[in-house]
Design a protein around this motif. Structure first.
Motif, PDB file in Angstrom:
ATOM      1  N   GLU A 106      -6.805   4.714   0.156  1.00 56.12           N
ATOM      2  CA  GLU A 106      -5.524   4.089   0.517  1.00 56.12           C
ATOM      3  C   GLU A 106      -5.195   4.307   1.996  1.00 56.12           C
ATOM      4  O   GLU A 106      -4.709   3.392   2.668  1.00 56.12           O
ATOM      5  CB  GLU A 106      -4.393   4.611  -0.377  1.00 56.12           C
ATOM      6  CG  GLU A 106      -4.530   4.224  -1.828  1.00 56.12           C
ATOM      7  CD  GLU A 106      -4.500   2.719  -2.066  1.00 56.12           C
ATOM      8  OE1 GLU A 106      -3.831   1.987  -1.301  1.00 56.12           O
ATOM      9  OE2 GLU A 106      -5.162   2.274  -3.019  1.00 56.12           O
ATOM     10  N   ILE A 107      -5.457   5.493   2.490  1.00 56.66           N
ATOM     11  CA  ILE A 107      -5.199   5.778   3.907  1.00 56.66           C
ATOM     12  C   ILE A 107      -6.114   4.915   4.772  1.00 56.66           C
ATOM     13  O   ILE A 107      -5.674   4.340   5.774  1.00 56.66           O
ATOM     14  CB  ILE A 107      -5.363   7.284   4.212  1.00 56.66           C
ATOM     15  CG1 ILE A 107      -4.215   8.066   3.573  1.00 56.66           C
ATOM     16  CG2 ILE A 107      -5.434   7.530   5.719  1.00 56.66           C
ATOM     17  CD1 ILE A 107      -4.399   9.583   3.612  1.00 56.66           C
ATOM     18  N   PHE A 138      -4.786   1.429   4.657  1.00 56.03           N
ATOM     19  CA  PHE A 138      -3.565   1.368   5.465  1.00 56.03           C
ATOM     20  C   PHE A 138      -3.908   1.346   6.956  1.00 56.03           C
ATOM     21  O   PHE A 138      -3.379   0.547   7.718  1.00 56.03           O
ATOM     22  CB  PHE A 138      -2.659   2.553   5.134  1.00 56.03           C
ATOM     23  CG  PHE A 138      -1.370   2.558   5.896  1.00 56.03           C
ATOM     24  CD1 PHE A 138      -1.199   3.357   7.018  1.00 56.03           C
ATOM     25  CD2 PHE A 138      -0.318   1.743   5.498  1.00 56.03           C
ATOM     26  CE1 PHE A 138      -0.004   3.345   7.717  1.00 56.03           C
ATOM     27  CE2 PHE A 138       0.881   1.725   6.192  1.00 56.03           C
ATOM     28  CZ  PHE A 138       1.033   2.534   7.314  1.00 56.03           C
ATOM     29  N   ASN A 170      -7.106   8.985  -4.817  1.00 58.98           N
ATOM     30  CA  ASN A 170      -7.061   7.711  -4.110  1.00 58.98           C
ATOM     31  C   ASN A 170      -6.623   7.808  -2.643  1.00 58.98           C
ATOM     32  O   ASN A 170      -6.634   6.796  -1.940  1.00 58.98           O
ATOM     33  CB  ASN A 170      -6.102   6.764  -4.828  1.00 58.98           C
ATOM     34  CG  ASN A 170      -6.580   6.424  -6.216  1.00 58.98           C
ATOM     35  OD1 ASN A 170      -7.773   6.288  -6.447  1.00 58.98           O
ATOM     36  ND2 ASN A 170      -5.649   6.302  -7.153  1.00 58.98           N
ATOM     37  N   ALA A 171      -6.228   8.965  -2.216  1.00 58.77           N
ATOM     38  CA  ALA A 171      -5.632   9.098  -0.884  1.00 58.77           C
ATOM     39  C   ALA A 171      -6.540   8.587   0.229  1.00 58.77           C
ATOM     40  O   ALA A 171      -6.090   7.820   1.089  1.00 58.77           O
ATOM     41  CB  ALA A 171      -5.242  10.550  -0.626  1.00 58.77           C
ATOM     42  N   ARG A 180       1.825   6.178  -7.124  1.00 57.94           N
ATOM     43  CA  ARG A 180       0.685   6.902  -7.708  1.00 57.94           C
ATOM     44  C   ARG A 180       0.616   8.343  -7.228  1.00 57.94           C
ATOM     45  O   ARG A 180      -0.470   8.883  -7.039  1.00 57.94           O
ATOM     46  CB  ARG A 180      -0.601   6.194  -7.341  1.00 57.94           C
ATOM     47  CG  ARG A 180      -0.762   4.851  -7.992  1.00 57.94           C
ATOM     48  CD  ARG A 180      -2.148   4.341  -7.733  1.00 57.94           C
ATOM     49  NE  ARG A 180      -2.047   2.936  -7.365  1.00 57.94           N
ATOM     50  CZ  ARG A 180      -2.957   2.271  -6.725  1.00 57.94           C
ATOM     51  NH1 ARG A 180      -4.055   2.858  -6.325  1.00 57.94           N
ATOM     52  NH2 ARG A 180      -2.784   0.998  -6.449  1.00 57.94           N
ATOM     53  N   VAL A 217       0.837  -1.197   0.000  1.00 56.89           N
ATOM     54  CA  VAL A 217       0.000   0.000   0.000  1.00 56.89           C
ATOM     55  C   VAL A 217       0.873   1.249   0.000  1.00 56.89           C
ATOM     56  O   VAL A 217       0.630   2.201  -0.756  1.00 56.89           O
ATOM     57  CB  VAL A 217      -0.953   0.008   1.218  1.00 56.89           C
ATOM     58  CG1 VAL A 217      -1.605   1.363   1.401  1.00 56.89           C
ATOM     59  CG2 VAL A 217      -2.005  -1.074   1.066  1.00 56.89           C
ATOM     60  N   THR A 218       1.904   1.230   0.822  1.00 60.67           N
ATOM     61  CA  THR A 218       2.802   2.386   0.897  1.00 60.67           C
ATOM     62  C   THR A 218       3.477   2.624  -0.451  1.00 60.67           C
ATOM     63  O   THR A 218       3.552   3.775  -0.924  1.00 60.67           O
ATOM     64  CB  THR A 218       3.852   2.174   2.004  1.00 60.67           C
ATOM     65  OG1 THR A 218       3.172   1.976   3.234  1.00 60.67           O
ATOM     66  CG2 THR A 218       4.774   3.360   2.127  1.00 60.67           C
ATOM     67  N   GLN A 238       2.440   1.579  -3.421  1.00 63.47           N
ATOM     68  CA  GLN A 238       1.430   2.002  -4.390  1.00 63.47           C
ATOM     69  C   GLN A 238       1.106   3.485  -4.206  1.00 63.47           C
ATOM     70  O   GLN A 238       0.933   4.213  -5.184  1.00 63.47           O
ATOM     71  CB  GLN A 238       0.159   1.161  -4.240  1.00 63.47           C
ATOM     72  CG  GLN A 238       0.289  -0.248  -4.755  1.00 63.47           C
ATOM     73  CD  GLN A 238      -0.926  -1.111  -4.458  1.00 63.47           C
ATOM     74  OE1 GLN A 238      -1.784  -0.744  -3.660  1.00 63.47           O
ATOM     75  NE2 GLN A 238      -1.004  -2.272  -5.104  1.00 63.47           N
ATOM     76  N   GLN A 239       1.045   3.883  -2.949  1.00 62.18           N
ATOM     77  CA  GLN A 239       0.769   5.281  -2.648  1.00 62.18           C
ATOM     78  C   GLN A 239       1.877   6.172  -3.230  1.00 62.18           C
ATOM     79  O   GLN A 239       1.606   7.199  -3.840  1.00 62.18           O
ATOM     80  CB  GLN A 239       0.678   5.464  -1.125  1.00 62.18           C
ATOM     81  CG  GLN A 239       0.212   6.799  -0.673  1.00 62.18           C
ATOM     82  CD  GLN A 239      -1.275   7.017  -0.910  1.00 62.18           C
ATOM     83  OE1 GLN A 239      -1.979   6.176  -1.439  1.00 62.18           O
ATOM     84  NE2 GLN A 239      -1.741   8.191  -0.553  1.00 62.18           N
ATOM     85  N   TYR A 240       3.079   5.734  -3.035  1.00 64.11           N
ATOM     86  CA  TYR A 240       4.227   6.489  -3.542  1.00 64.11           C
ATOM     87  C   TYR A 240       4.232   6.506  -5.074  1.00 64.11           C
ATOM     88  O   TYR A 240       4.450   7.552  -5.691  1.00 64.11           O
ATOM     89  CB  TYR A 240       5.517   5.857  -3.012  1.00 64.11           C
ATOM     90  CG  TYR A 240       6.761   6.550  -3.461  1.00 64.11           C
ATOM     91  CD1 TYR A 240       7.515   6.050  -4.506  1.00 64.11           C
ATOM     92  CD2 TYR A 240       7.186   7.725  -2.843  1.00 64.11           C
ATOM     93  CE1 TYR A 240       8.665   6.681  -4.933  1.00 64.11           C
ATOM     94  CE2 TYR A 240       8.332   8.377  -3.271  1.00 64.11           C
ATOM     95  CZ  TYR A 240       9.067   7.848  -4.314  1.00 64.11           C
ATOM     96  OH  TYR A 240      10.196   8.493  -4.738  1.00 64.11           O
ATOM     97  N   ILE A 243      -2.720  10.860  -6.223  1.00 65.16           N
ATOM     98  CA  ILE A 243      -2.878  10.811  -4.767  1.00 65.16           C
ATOM     99  C   ILE A 243      -4.155  11.484  -4.284  1.00 65.16           C
ATOM    100  O   ILE A 243      -4.783  11.010  -3.333  1.00 65.16           O
ATOM    101  CB  ILE A 243      -1.643  11.395  -4.068  1.00 65.16           C
ATOM    102  CG1 ILE A 243      -1.632  10.920  -2.620  1.00 65.16           C
ATOM    103  CG2 ILE A 243      -1.591  12.905  -4.134  1.00 65.16           C
ATOM    104  CD1 ILE A 243      -0.320  11.112  -1.926  1.00 65.16           C
TER     105      ILE A 243
END
Length: 178
Positions: free
Chosen positions: A102-103, A106, A98-99, A91, A84-85, A87-89, A95
Motif C-alpha cells: 500500500e505504501i 501510494f 499489506n503496509a 485495514r 488507498v489512504t 483502505q489503509q485506515y 496493516i
C-alpha cells in the motif's frame, strides 16, 4: 508571400527550458497534425514557432485540451490516493501484511501526481507564451488591416485632389509633384 522564416520565432528564444522546448515541439507537431497545417508542422520540425493567429489558436486549443486531460488525471489519481489512504485506515488489523504494498502504491500515485503537476506547469507556461504571441500577432494583423485601409482611403482622397486642383506646369510640360 513572406517566407516562413519571417513568420516564425525560434523556440529557443521563448524563455523555455529544454524540456519545455521538447514539449512545445511535440505538441506543436500534434496540433499541426490534427489541423493538417503543413506550415506549422514544418516550423515545428525546424525548431520554430509559427506566428500566425490560426496556428497559434490551434496550438492554444490543443494545449488547453491537454491541460484539461492532465487535470482530470490528477483528480483521478488524487481520488485513488484517498482510496488507498482509506483502505489503509480500514485495514488497520492487516496493516503489517499489506503496509509495504500500500505504501509503494501510494508513493507511486504521489510520484505520478508530482510528474503530472510538473507537466501541467510546463504546458501552462508554454500555453501562456503561445497566448501572448497569439495576442501580439492578432494586434499586428488588426493594425495592418487598419493601416492598409486608412492608406487606401487616404490614397483615394489624395488621388481625387489632383483632379480637382490645377497645377502649374513646368517648362518641360510636367506638373509639379507635392
Amino acid at each position: 508571400m513572406p517566407s516562413t522564416e519571417v513568420n516564425t520565432v525560434e523556440d529557443t528564444q521563448l524563455g523555455l527550458t529544454d524540456e519545455e522546448i521538447a514539449l512545445l515541439r511535440y505538441h506543436q507537431a500534434q496540433a499541426a497534425g490534427s489541423s493538417s497545417s503543413r506550415a506549422a508542422s514544418r516550423a515545428s520540425s525546424q525548431g520554430r514557432l509559427l506566428l500566425d493567429s490560426t496556428s497559434l489558436a490551434t496550438l492554444s486549443r490543443h494545449l488547453d485540451r491537454l491541460m484539461q486531460q492532465i487535470q482530470v488525471r490528477i483528480e483521478y489519481l488524487s481520488e485513488q490516493s484517498s482510496i488507498v489512504t482509506m483502505q489503509q485506515y480500514d485495514r488497520a488489523g492487516n496493516i503489517v501484511d499489506n503496509a509495504d504494498a500500500e505504501i509503494a502504491r501510494f508513493q507511486d500515485i504521489m510520484s505520478q501526481i508530482d510528474e503530472l503537476e510538473v507537466d501541467f506547469d510546463r504546458i501552462a507556461h508554454i500555453r501562456d507564451i503561445v497566448r501572448d504571441y497569439r495576442y501580439r500577432v492578432e494586434q499586428l494583423e488588426r493594425e495592418l488591416e487598419h493601416s492598409s485601409s486608412r492608406r487606401a482611403h487616404d490614397g483615394h482622397r489624395h488621388h481625387h485632389s489632383h483632379r480637382h486642383h490645377g497645377h502649374a506646369q513646368t517648362a518641360t510640360g510636367r506638373r509639379h509633384r507635392h
